[in-house]
Design a protein around this motif. Structure first.
Motif, mmCIF file in Angstrom:
data_model
loop_
_atom_site.group_PDB
_atom_site.id
_atom_site.type_symbol
_atom_site.label_atom_id
_atom_site.label_comp_id
_atom_site.label_asym_id
_atom_site.label_seq_id
_atom_site.Cartn_x
_atom_site.Cartn_y
_atom_site.Cartn_z
ATOM 1 N N LEU A 1 5.727 -30.572 -8.832
ATOM 2 C CA LEU A 1 7.066 -30.025 -9.037
ATOM 3 C C LEU A 1 8.125 -31.050 -8.648
ATOM 4 O O LEU A 1 9.104 -31.259 -9.379
ATOM 5 C CB LEU A 1 7.248 -28.744 -8.221
ATOM 6 N N THR A 2 7.945 -31.686 -7.500
ATOM 7 C CA THR A 2 8.900 -32.700 -7.051
ATOM 8 C C THR A 2 9.006 -33.841 -8.061
ATOM 9 O O THR A 2 10.090 -34.355 -8.342
ATOM 10 C CB THR A 2 8.485 -33.256 -5.678
ATOM 11 N N HIS A 3 7.862 -34.225 -8.627
ATOM 12 C CA HIS A 3 7.851 -35.274 -9.645
ATOM 13 C C HIS A 3 8.614 -34.831 -10.885
ATOM 14 O O HIS A 3 9.389 -35.615 -11.463
ATOM 15 C CB HIS A 3 6.413 -35.634 -10.011
ATOM 16 N N ALA A 4 8.417 -33.587 -11.318
ATOM 17 C CA ALA A 4 9.108 -33.079 -12.514
ATOM 18 C C ALA A 4 10.619 -33.060 -12.295
ATOM 19 O O ALA A 4 11.395 -33.439 -13.180
ATOM 20 C CB ALA A 4 8.594 -31.683 -12.853
ATOM 21 N N VAL A 5 11.038 -32.620 -11.119
ATOM 22 C CA VAL A 5 12.469 -32.573 -10.806
ATOM 23 C C VAL A 5 13.061 -33.982 -10.821
ATOM 24 O O VAL A 5 14.176 -34.203 -11.314
ATOM 25 C CB VAL A 5 12.707 -31.904 -9.443
ATOM 26 N N ALA A 6 12.313 -34.951 -10.294
ATOM 27 C CA ALA A 6 12.814 -36.330 -10.196
ATOM 28 C C ALA A 6 13.069 -36.949 -11.567
ATOM 29 O O ALA A 6 13.896 -37.861 -11.694
ATOM 30 C CB ALA A 6 11.820 -37.190 -9.410
ATOM 31 N N THR A 7 12.383 -36.457 -12.598
ATOM 32 C CA THR A 7 12.560 -37.040 -13.935
ATOM 33 C C THR A 7 13.864 -36.612 -14.588
ATOM 34 O O THR A 7 14.285 -37.214 -15.582
ATOM 35 C CB THR A 7 11.391 -36.631 -14.861
ATOM 36 N N LEU A 8 14.514 -35.573 -14.070
ATOM 37 C CA LEU A 8 15.760 -35.077 -14.649
ATOM 38 C C LEU A 8 16.928 -35.995 -14.343
ATOM 39 O O LEU A 8 16.987 -36.620 -13.275
ATOM 40 C CB LEU A 8 16.090 -33.692 -14.110
ATOM 41 N N LYS A 9 17.867 -36.047 -15.262
ATOM 42 C CA LYS A 9 19.122 -36.742 -14.991
ATOM 43 C C LYS A 9 19.975 -35.890 -14.060
ATOM 44 O O LYS A 9 19.873 -34.662 -14.049
ATOM 45 C CB LYS A 9 19.873 -37.009 -16.294
ATOM 46 N N SER A 10 20.832 -36.530 -13.313
ATOM 47 C CA SER A 10 21.744 -35.822 -12.424
ATOM 48 C C SER A 10 22.677 -34.931 -13.242
ATOM 49 O O SER A 10 23.135 -35.312 -14.311
ATOM 50 C CB SER A 10 22.559 -36.816 -11.600
ATOM 51 N N GLY A 11 22.930 -33.722 -12.732
ATOM 52 C CA GLY A 11 23.852 -32.820 -13.403
ATOM 53 C C GLY A 11 23.204 -31.895 -14.417
ATOM 54 O O GLY A 11 23.885 -31.065 -15.025
ATOM 55 N N VAL A 12 21.887 -32.017 -14.606
ATOM 56 C CA VAL A 12 21.167 -31.153 -15.547
ATOM 57 C C VAL A 12 20.630 -29.939 -14.797
ATOM 58 O O VAL A 12 19.855 -30.078 -13.851
ATOM 59 C CB VAL A 12 20.011 -31.903 -16.235
ATOM 60 N N ALA A 13 21.041 -28.745 -15.214
ATOM 61 C CA ALA A 13 20.587 -27.524 -14.559
ATOM 62 C C ALA A 13 19.133 -27.234 -14.922
ATOM 63 O O ALA A 13 18.666 -27.569 -16.011
ATOM 64 C CB ALA A 13 21.477 -26.357 -14.966
ATOM 65 N N PHE A 14 18.415 -26.598 -13.997
ATOM 66 C CA PHE A 14 17.012 -26.273 -14.237
ATOM 67 C C PHE A 14 16.624 -25.072 -13.407
ATOM 68 O O PHE A 14 17.381 -24.592 -12.555
ATOM 69 C CB PHE A 14 16.106 -27.467 -13.916
ATOM 70 N N GLN A 15 15.407 -24.587 -13.642
ATOM 71 C CA GLN A 15 14.888 -23.485 -12.853
ATOM 72 C C GLN A 15 13.415 -23.704 -12.543
ATOM 73 O O GLN A 15 12.719 -24.440 -13.239
ATOM 74 C CB GLN A 15 15.081 -22.139 -13.554
ATOM 75 N N VAL A 16 12.982 -23.063 -11.469
ATOM 76 C CA VAL A 16 11.573 -23.056 -11.077
ATOM 77 C C VAL A 16 11.142 -21.598 -11.114
ATOM 78 O O VAL A 16 11.646 -20.772 -10.355
ATOM 79 C CB VAL A 16 11.379 -23.649 -9.667
ATOM 80 N N GLN A 17 10.201 -21.308 -12.007
ATOM 81 C CA GLN A 17 9.825 -19.910 -12.248
ATOM 82 C C GLN A 17 8.349 -19.685 -11.950
ATOM 83 O O GLN A 17 7.478 -20.446 -12.380
ATOM 84 C CB GLN A 17 10.117 -19.534 -13.696
#
Length: 280
Positions: free
Chosen positions: A79-95
């Protein structure tokens, strides 16, 4: 883009709200619609270890279509790896992942200001991605999202829109969880509309990869749907052949549907003379 040609700011507002997975979760909570446990973040800078949620989970960008960017995470490291791939300012969710027996597509249509169910079908999933649909659905709960769909129509939603629903069974009976909304036509819409027009009671649709880019040498005329027998093959989308994919609709009993799938695979393999055709 459609709002540029057919301006309707009210429709655009509700479309944007429902298209955002994070906003949808908030609306569902306000309307007491059951959803999986979901943690929403405006940007990766606000993310902290999701200790309050059990794994596995799904990491989802708040805005995405066709499953793009969605990652199944079995532990905190992935999960931490997946989050790190996002650009700053991009909203996301963990479901939280639902142990669903089936995922269903609830298709609604706005008719004269009223939300009406177009069709409820089960999703066919391959490698965690949508590959087709099957009707009739194993479970149908027309009341589950009717009020929410009417809210969407009251707020300006028009034409056809759909919700993805996870259906699970347990000691307390059947449970329904809203997963996301598609405020537009989906891959399930087209066979649903064909089925409604032709009064077809039992069908399956599949998106299949094909090894060619034209219909030369690919003959399925003898498999075509016949209204008298309520059985056969319907080619739903042929333009996508340019991208190596076709959507087929197999009509008949479940056994007849599977027989048609086998025949289509055989024809595709013979026409392309290469490898096994892959179902998405």
């Amino acid at each position: 883009r459609e709002n540029y040609f057919r301006k309707n700011d009210k429709r655009l507002k509700i479309t944007r709200q429902l298209n955002s997975k994070n906003t949808l979760i908030g609306l569902a909570e306000d309307k007491n619609i059951k959803t999986p446990l979901t943690l929403c973040f405006d940007s990766k800078e606000f993310f902290s270890n999701a200790d309050e949620i059990n794994y596995p989970v799904y990491f989802k960008p708040s805005i995405s279509t066709s499953g793009l960017g969605i990652v199944r995470c079995e532990n905190n490291t992935s999960l931490t790896h997946a989050v790190a791939t996002l650009k700053s300012g991009v909203a996301f969710q963990v479901q939280s992942a639902v142990k669903a027996e089936v995922f269903s597509s609830y298709q609604f249509e706005a008719v004269d200001g009223k939300a009406k169910i177009l069709l409820i079908s089960d999703q066919i999933i391959s490698d965690h991605a949508h590959a087709g649909n099957r009707y009739p659905a194993r479970y149908e709960n027309e009341k589950f999202l009717m009020d929410f769909a009417q809210f969407a129509v009251d707020e300006g939603m028009d034409d056809i829109f759909a919700f993805d629903v996870a259906v699970s069974t347990g000691p307390h009976g059947v449970a329904y969880d809203l997963i996301e909304c598609n405020p537009r036509y989906t891959a399930a819409t087209y066979p649903a509309m064909v089925a409604k027009k032709l009064n077809i009671a039992c069908w399956m649709s599949l998106i299949i990869e094909v090894p060619f880019r034209s219909f030369d040498g690919f003959d399925i005329k003898d498999l075509e749907y016949q209204s008298k027998t309520q059985q056969g093959l319907i080619l739903i989308s042929w333009g996508t052949i340019e991208y190596g994919r076709l959507m087929f609709m197999m009509v008949g009993t479940p056994e007849q549907q599977l027989a048609l799938v086998d025949q289509v695979k055989h024809r595709l393999q013979a026409a392309g003379s290469m490898g096994k055709p892959r179902i998405y």
